[in-house]
Design an enzyme around this catalytic site. Structure first.
Site, PDB file in Angstrom:
ATOM      1  N   HIS A 282      39.467 105.727 -27.986  1.00 34.83           N
ATOM      2  CA  HIS A 282      38.898 104.480 -27.457  1.00 34.83           C
ATOM      3  C   HIS A 282      39.574 104.090 -26.152  1.00 34.83           C
ATOM      4  CE1 HIS A 282      36.418 102.714 -30.832  1.00 34.83           C
ATOM      5  NE2 HIS A 282      37.007 103.718 -31.455  1.00 34.83           N
TER       6      HIS A 282
ATOM      7  N   GLU B 255      43.960 104.179 -28.607  1.00 33.71           N
ATOM      8  CA  GLU B 255      43.465 103.270 -27.580  1.00 33.71           C
ATOM      9  C   GLU B 255      44.194 103.536 -26.265  1.00 33.71           C
ATOM     10  OE1 GLU B 255      41.239 100.699 -28.159  1.00 33.71           O
ATOM     11  OE2 GLU B 255      41.073 100.826 -30.349  1.00 33.71           O
TER      12      GLU B 255
ATOM     13  N   HIS C 204      32.015 103.655 -28.194  1.00 31.47           N
ATOM     14  CA  HIS C 204      31.772 102.558 -27.254  1.00 31.47           C
ATOM     15  C   HIS C 204      31.526 103.175 -25.883  1.00 31.47           C
ATOM     16  CE1 HIS C 204      34.260  99.777 -30.078  1.00 31.47           C
ATOM     17  NE2 HIS C 204      32.973  99.762 -30.390  1.00 31.47           N
TER      18      HIS C 204
END
Length: 634
Positions: free
Chosen positions: A437, A510, A341
């Site tokens: 992430h 994350e 991403h």
């Protein structure tokens, strides 16, 4: 499948009966050019290991290169504390305001066609409207540089600006990442910025997160870099709506507003959602790592594939060259990836910390290289990073939902990554996969994993590594925020695809865009140093997890069993007996329909046979009694 060229170009190319001539289209005008030669080697040459950056042909790119120093504030920067008096300005629009910055949305076609170095041909168009109300005192905006994202700025007050972000290219959604330049400011003046097309209903800005400011003059004169700024910060729903792609459904848009003052007159400043980490930054970092003769002995840089735009997707293989062939062949593998991403720049800072530690000269780093073979893909989506996307590639799709794809030409980065892992698994055992992430709605750092509930011998073991990580980074990593679910909607993610290939320890790590709510870092933002330290802690935890001495693993299993027993007790509302068993008779279980219990464990709901829970409860209680008084921290 993606179309490589417009239909007219295909017909003209066929009529010319040649594959060496390519027809480009600029505003409807055909421009013939020779096709670029194929790559001769898949290995970067020592003299010129990195190519120039390729952009979609629609993108206008200014010639200036943006470079920011790495710097950390001397003290942790606190979250913003709301006063209750923050304004919520509603969108005014260009009808009542003065457009001071506007760029072409760069999506003349609904899909990616082709790319070139430097983006579109011809002169760069003027980005300001230059209307009758244009004044010299207005701020000057710019975002047509690598990873930049700002499409429009409208002056709606003397010092108030309404901003619109560009959606991910070839989509009409995913507005979150912003990064743009501001000039022509006055010191002592309070400016208000309001982004009016945010699409997520909640945000870390609701929890005290502040935007980032970089001053070139402060960097030059004081050696200071990115720092948190802003007052009157508010994230809220506005009056506008967004039409979903291929759907009649409309969703409410949200605004992010803040005020700030710039430190100097007529400075060059940048505002951003998170610390930028561009494709050029990665190339410079890889160049420094691989140009060191000592490092190159155990770190090999190769080309995994080319992206849709033709940018290189790098893969590093890190392992010690020492030892015999049999010893090297027996080493287990670890796969680490990041930046699928593109707007989650914190993933790249964690990756940089991971590589710096792994390629360092410490005893722990040497032990890791002697124990494992590391396959590292530091940037899975370079195209998205280059153009300033938040979530998608130039295919207009989320790559982290397409790891199962058969369309190699449409999704080359994840297709080649999956195939690389499959080949690696045929050669050796892959002990762990982790994809780095960023997270936009929760603070701290945490992991998502996959529950190995089908194999009784592996139950709870997928939680050991995250639990160890929480002990090593206690003021940053939250085990309570970890989840271990295999959802149908996430079947195409790297985490689940790798797990289904057979990697038991398959995670995403994350990191928040905000900061920590834990320990002595509670209520403070993460810095670049904090994000890089997560890479160090990851390496440290890997050594703990694979320690030949099973003591740490046993302690963690016992602790996990105790946590689960407590969850079951709270779920059933019953006390346990002296052996730690839940005081529920089989007849009572059957009458209440509790053959299977829906257990909430660290935020994860899963259905477990009650008999298994009772057995696990007894086992963990006996283990705790055997090791009573032994510390479980390490």
């Amino acid at each position: 499948m993606l179309c490589a060229y417009p239909p007219a170009a295909l017909h003209l190319g066929q009529a010319l009966r040649t594959r060496q001539l390519v027809i480009d289209y600029d505003r409807g005008r055909a421009i013939p050019r020779l096709r670029e030669p194929l790559d001769l080697f898949a290995i970067p040459s020592p003299s010129s290991p990195f190519q120039g950056i390729r952009w979609p042909i629609e993108c206008e790119v200014i010639k200036e290169t943006m470079h920011h120093i790495e710097w950390d504030p001397p003290e942790p920067e606190p979250f913003y504390q709301p006063t209750g008096h923050e304004r919520t300005p509603m969108p005014v629009g260009e009808e009542k305001g003065n457009v001071v910055y506007y760029i072409d949305p760069a999506t003349k076609t609904p899909y990616f066609t082709y790319s070139r170095m430097g983006g579109c041909r011809g002169p760069i168009s003027k980005s300001t409207a230059g209307g009758p109300h244009q004044e010299q005192s207005n701020l000057a905006f710019e975002s047509r540089f690598e990873s930049g994202n700002l499409q429009k700025a409208v002056q709606v007050g003397v010092h108030d600006y309404e901003l619109t972000l560009r959606t991910d290219m070839y989509t009409n959604k995913h507005t979150q990442w912003f990064y743009f330049r501001v000039r022509n400011m006055k010191v002592g003046v309070t400016y208000r910025f309001t982004i009016v097309n945010m699409m997520k209903a909640s945000s870390l800005y609701c929890l005290g997160m502040k935007p980032l400011l970089y001053s070139e003059r402060a960097a030059w004169e004081k050696g200071e870099g990115w720092r948190r700024i802003g007052s009157n910060i508010r994230y809220y729903r506005n009056q506008h709506h967004h039409a979903e792609q291929d759907s009649a459904t409309k969703k409410s848009l949200h605004s992010l507003t803040w005020t700030c003052q710039f430190p100097y007159d007529s400075d060059t400043c940048f505002l951003a959602h998170c610390y930028p980490y561009t494709y050029s930054h990665l190339q410079r970092h890889l160049s420094r790592l691989t140009s060191d003769p000592a490092t190159s002995a155990y770190c090999k840089l190769r080309v995994l594939c080319r992206s849709l735009a033709g940018n290189t997707v790098h893969v590093l293989t890190v392992t010690s060259p020492e030892g015999g062939w049999a010893e090297r062949s027996a080493r287990k593998a670890v796969v680490v990836t990041a930046r699928v991403h593109p707007g989650e720049t914190n993933g790249s800072w964690m990756m940089q910390g991971f590589l710096d530690f792994l390629l360092g000269e410490s005893d722990d780093a040497r032990l890791l290289r002697e124990t494992f073979v590391f396959k590292v893909v530091p940037m899975l989506n370079p195209d998205g990073v280059v153009v300033g996307n938040y979530r998608c590639s130039l295919a207009g799709r989320d790559l982290n939902r397409n790891y199962k794809t058969l369309l190699r030409d449409s999704f080359p980065c994840v297709w080649h990554t999956r195939n690389m892992v499959k080949r690696l698994m045929a050669e050796r055992d892959v002990v762990l996969y982790c994809d780095f992430h960023g997270h936009s709605r929760k603070n701290n750092v945490f992991m998502y994993g996959c529950a190995n509930s089908d194999d009784p011998t592996q139950r709870l073991r997928e939680r050991i590594f995250p639990l160890m990580m929480s002990k090593n980074a206690a003021d940053k990593f939250s085990f309570r925020s970890c989840k271990f679910r295999v959802q149908k909607s996430k079947e195409g993610t790297g985490r689940i695809v790798m797990w289904r290939l057979g990697i038991r320890n398959s995670y995403t790590m994350e990191s928040t865009f905000g900061g920590s709510t834990l320990g002595n870092r509670k209520g403070t933002h993460f810095t670049m140093r904090d994000l890089k330290s997560l890479g160090y802690y990851f390496c440290d935890t890997l050594l703990d997890y694979c320690d030949p001495d099973p003591t740490k693993t046993s302690h963690c299993l016992a602790e996990l069993g105790a946590m689960l027993r407590q969850q079951v007790r709270e779920r059933l509302g019953r006390e346990t007996d002296s052996d730690g068993l839940v005081s529920v008779s089989i007849s009572d279980i059957e009458s209440r329909g509790l053959r299977n219990v829906l257990v909430s464990f660290t935020g994860f709901l899963f259905e477990v046979p009650l008999v298994s829970i009772l057995r696990l409860s007894l086992h963990s209680t006996k283990y705790l009694k055997m090791h009573e008084g032994t510390s479980t921290s390490f």
